[in-house]
Write an enzyme that holds these catalytic residues in place. Structure first.
Site, mmCIF file in Angstrom:
data_model
loop_
_atom_site.group_PDB
_atom_site.id
_atom_site.type_symbol
_atom_site.label_atom_id
_atom_site.label_comp_id
_atom_site.label_asym_id
_atom_site.label_seq_id
_atom_site.Cartn_x
_atom_site.Cartn_y
_atom_site.Cartn_z
ATOM 1 N N HIS A 165 0.818 -1.218 0.000
ATOM 2 C CA HIS A 165 0.000 0.000 0.000
ATOM 3 C C HIS A 165 0.854 1.273 0.000
ATOM 4 O O HIS A 165 0.332 2.365 -0.194
ATOM 5 C CB HIS A 165 -0.954 0.008 1.201
ATOM 6 C CG HIS A 165 -0.280 0.124 2.538
ATOM 7 N ND1 HIS A 165 0.011 -0.972 3.320
ATOM 8 C CD2 HIS A 165 0.152 1.204 3.235
ATOM 9 C CE1 HIS A 165 0.581 -0.567 4.441
ATOM 10 N NE2 HIS A 165 0.683 0.743 4.412
ATOM 11 N N ASP B 28 0.254 -8.141 2.324
ATOM 12 C CA ASP B 28 0.454 -6.744 1.941
ATOM 13 C C ASP B 28 1.954 -6.461 1.836
ATOM 14 O O ASP B 28 2.582 -5.984 2.780
ATOM 15 C CB ASP B 28 -0.205 -5.827 2.983
ATOM 16 C CG ASP B 28 -0.051 -4.348 2.642
ATOM 17 O OD1 ASP B 28 0.440 -4.043 1.542
ATOM 18 O OD2 ASP B 28 -0.415 -3.500 3.484
ATOM 19 N N SER C 22 5.158 1.810 7.868
ATOM 20 C CA SER C 22 4.807 0.627 7.080
ATOM 21 C C SER C 22 6.018 0.069 6.351
ATOM 22 O O SER C 22 6.757 0.803 5.689
ATOM 23 C CB SER C 22 3.724 0.976 6.048
ATOM 24 O OG SER C 22 2.451 0.958 6.627
#
Length: 699
Positions: free
Chosen positions: A465, A545, A640
């Site tokens: 993402h 992810d 992230s």
């Protein structure tokens, strides 16, 4: 019983055999010598009342004699004079004894009254002052001997208090815990049935804690464990229910503080809080915290709780709907890890009154598992930059440094062609989204000629993402982050406008802006790499992810934290302990881990044994997660892709546990990650190639 604003339960008077204040050790010791009965007598067989003849009249003689010579604010002198009717408990024989020694008219007039109020006085119940009423001169002469007697009595009381504490039995402690549990359960039942107000209920609960083991002010000579005491677990649950659910309003802040402090001393008395704990006794109130469920946790209901959450993740998401980011986290909650109980934390982005009502309904589901709800939610750990992150590091020397040294809010490398892991990262065209470079993976092609073109390639990994874009299939990636550098440049330019042209300050700001522009131009000419594959999808009820970035061959890729990253609170992260040398497939609950994110830098925590369940992207998902420890912060926006690492025990170096993808956006104490084993397994399924954290050896 000690009353708090005069409020208490009548049934408590029937259950308690003594009426002792728990906050005064000397008063407790003195009172116990004359008023102990039932269980307390069996606990302290060596009490000073062992002589039956003296014990029979001790109560009455103490009360009677103490009113004859004592300090009073109502008398004209320092000593008061006997009334001849000291107490309604005095026998007729003692009253006649008083009359024989008293020659005052007042004494005779008051003899027939049983309920005459007595002046305030300081008395010794262990060595009462015998009734001797004479002239003022005689009373004056007796002051010295009376004072000496009182001092001697105080020493005896203190000694008897220690003796009583040593003689407390484990059976009596468990019985006292059981009685306290029953009293608190009754209070909680009354609250849930709207029989009693919360304000009055918390006052009564505080009083019950005051009366727990009143003769023991310090620690008991035993160690009580939560695993073996169901009463203690239930007491903890009730107190946490008060603090987390019933007293959350600001109107109850004072009651909450008093109850928490009383609960702290209760745990300390039971040796569940030690001097080595981080709670100080300098007047600062203790606080409730969350802790991970580690491998040493053997609390009942833990297995059952894990089964329930596992079954929940298998449910059909089409029949479930909840707020985006809502989650259920199984944790431990309490003042210290050793004094904590199993807890289910419900995080909701939009917390309403009906959610607290839901907690009341679920209260009786487990007798010793606490449940509470907070305003919190799970969100992706990528940053949509609106302001510059606070983490700073050394500057990059792509051009000559200015005489004023600036520290950009992102990590940089001493050598732009040797980029360590955990640096900031974004796509070349991104204007808002930024994340963290996790590390490097290397394909293990072996002798298969079909994949020979990838044999010497290096790939960086981060969250999908962060770098996937709908506008571009294979975007180029910049390290450090283009987003952070551009934002930093805007801040400096705006600040320079506040200074006059030609000033030293404005010149320094503009030189730093020029330096950033040159670095951005260099990065565009020397591209770091390009995204070749990535996905953000739910695979087997788990989030996948991550994305891999093919790194330009001119860059040297090593899984090391780098020498340029100097702001480590852990002094052992030096030399060989800067290098990632092993993959950790078997994760131990309670394992100490850390991460270095582009936003929050170095933070540490512990692995939780049970997964967190949350609702995101219209589906129910589960994930392993880290509970922040010892500080309550683990991750934030911009982290992230950061690798979850641990120090190896059997050798120097670091072990790779997984990669961070989400965190709880409100409190930021949980870090959700994908285990490295799942990442490598998924990569193998997609690419048909084995992957490793070390380059493939030739031959």
């Amino acid at each position: 019983m000690v009353r708090f604003f005069g409020l208490n339960k009548k049934k408590n008077e029937e259950k308690e055999n003594t009426d002792l204040p728990a906050d005064n050790e000397q008063n407790a010791a003195e009172t116990s010598s004359s008023n102990v009965s039932g269980n307390e007598e069996r606990i302290d067989p060596n009490s000073h009342d062992a002589n039956p003849e003296n014990a029979n009249n001790d109560d009455a003689s103490t009360t009677f004699g103490s009113s004859i010579q004592s300090s009073s604010i109502f008398s004209r002198g320092r000593m008061t004079y006997g009334t001849g009717a000291s107490s309604s408990m005095a026998t007729s024989e003692m009253r006649s004894h008083s009359s024989g020694h008293s020659g005052s008219k007042n004494s005779k007039n008051l003899q027939g009254f049983k309920d005459v109020g007595k002046p305030l006085r300081a008395v010794s119940f262990l060595n009462p002052v015998k009734e001797e009423e004479s002239q003022d001169t005689q009373n004056t002469l007796d002051v010295s001997s009376s004072t000496s007697s009182t001092l001697a009595t105080s020493g005896n009381a203190r000694e008897n208090s220690f003796t009583s504490r040593r003689s407390i039995t484990l059976e009596y402690i468990h019985k006292s815990l059981s009685e306290l549990e029953e009293n608190l359960v009754d209070i909680m039942d009354d609250i849930h049935q709207d029989v009693i107000s919360i304000s009055k209920a918390v006052i009564e609960a505080i009083e019950y804690f005051k009366e727990f083991l009143p003769t023991t002010r310090d620690r008991i000579p035993y160690r009580i464990s939560l695993e073996k005491s169901s009463s203690l677990r239930k007491i903890n649950k009730i107190v946490l229910h008060f603090l987390d659910n019933l007293l959350v309003s600001d109107a109850f802040s004072n009651s909450r503080s008093i109850l928490l402090r009383r609960f702290y001393f209760f745990l300390k008395k039971l040796n569940l809080i030690t001097d080595d704990d981080l709670i100080s006794e300098s007047g600062v109130l203790p606080c409730l915290s969350v802790f991970c469920i580690g491998s040493h946790c053997n609390l009942p209901s833990m297995d059952k709780l894990g089964m329930i959450l596992d079954e929940l993740t298998k449910m059909d998401s089409s029949i479930i709907s909840d707020q985006e980011g809502a989650f259920i986290a199984p944790i431990l909650r309490g003042i210290t890890p050793k004094s904590s109980i199993l807890t289910i934390m419900f995080g909701l982005p939009n917390l309403q009154h009906e959610h607290y009502e839901m907690i009341k309904v679920l209260y009786s589901l487990f007798p010793d598992v606490h449940m509470y709800c907070v305003k919190d939610y799970i969100k992706k750990a990528a940053s949509a930059v609106g302001s510059i992150p606070s983490h700073t590091a050394a500057t990059i020397d792509t051009i000559a440094p200015t005489k004023f040294q600036f520290s950009p809010p992102y990590a940089v490398s001493e050598n732009p062609l040797e980029l360590p892991i955990s640096m900031s990262l974004s796509t070349e065209t991104s204007a808002k989204i930024t994340g963290t470079l996790g590390g490097y993976l290397f394909p293990q092609t072996g002798s298969d000629k079909k994949f020979s073109q990838f044999a010497s390639c290096s790939f960086a990994i981060t969250c999908a993402h962060v770098v996937l874009s709908e506008k571009q299939d294979y975007p180029n990636v910049m390290v450090p982050s283009n987003v952070l550098q551009t934002s930093y440049k805007k801040v400096l330019t705006k600040e320079s406008d506040r200074y006059p042209d030609g000033s030293v300050e404005k010149t320094a700001f503009l030189e730093e802006v020029q330096r950033i522009d040159q670095n951005l131009n260099w990065q565009k000419s020397n591209k770091f790499g390009q995204v070749v594959w990535g996905e953000r999808a739910i695979v087997d009820h788990r989030l996948s992810d991550f994305a891999i970035i093919k790194v330009n061959s001119s860059f040297k890729c090593q899984n090391t934290l780098g020498n340029g990253l100097k702001s480590f609170p852990d002094p052992t992260l030096r030399f060989q302990n800067l290098h990632v040398k092993r993959k950790i497939f078997k994760m131990k609950p309670g394992m100490k881990v850390f991460k270095i994110g582009a936003s929050t830098g170095y933070t540490s925590g512990e692995l939780n044994s049970t997964k967190l369940v949350y609702w995101a992207d219209g589906k129910l998902q589960s994930s392993e997660f880290v509970v922040a420890s010892p500080t309550p912060l683990f991750a934030s926006a911009g982290d992230s892709g950061a690798w979850i690492l641990t120090k190896l025990e059997d050798r120097l170096g670091l072990g790779l546990v997984g990669m961070l993808h989400s965190y709880d956006g409100e409190q930021r104490q949980f870090g959700l990650f994908t285990p490295i084993g799942d990442i490598l397994e998924r990569l193998h399924a997609v690419t048909k190639i084995q992957w490793d954290i070390d380059p493939q050896l030739d031959g």
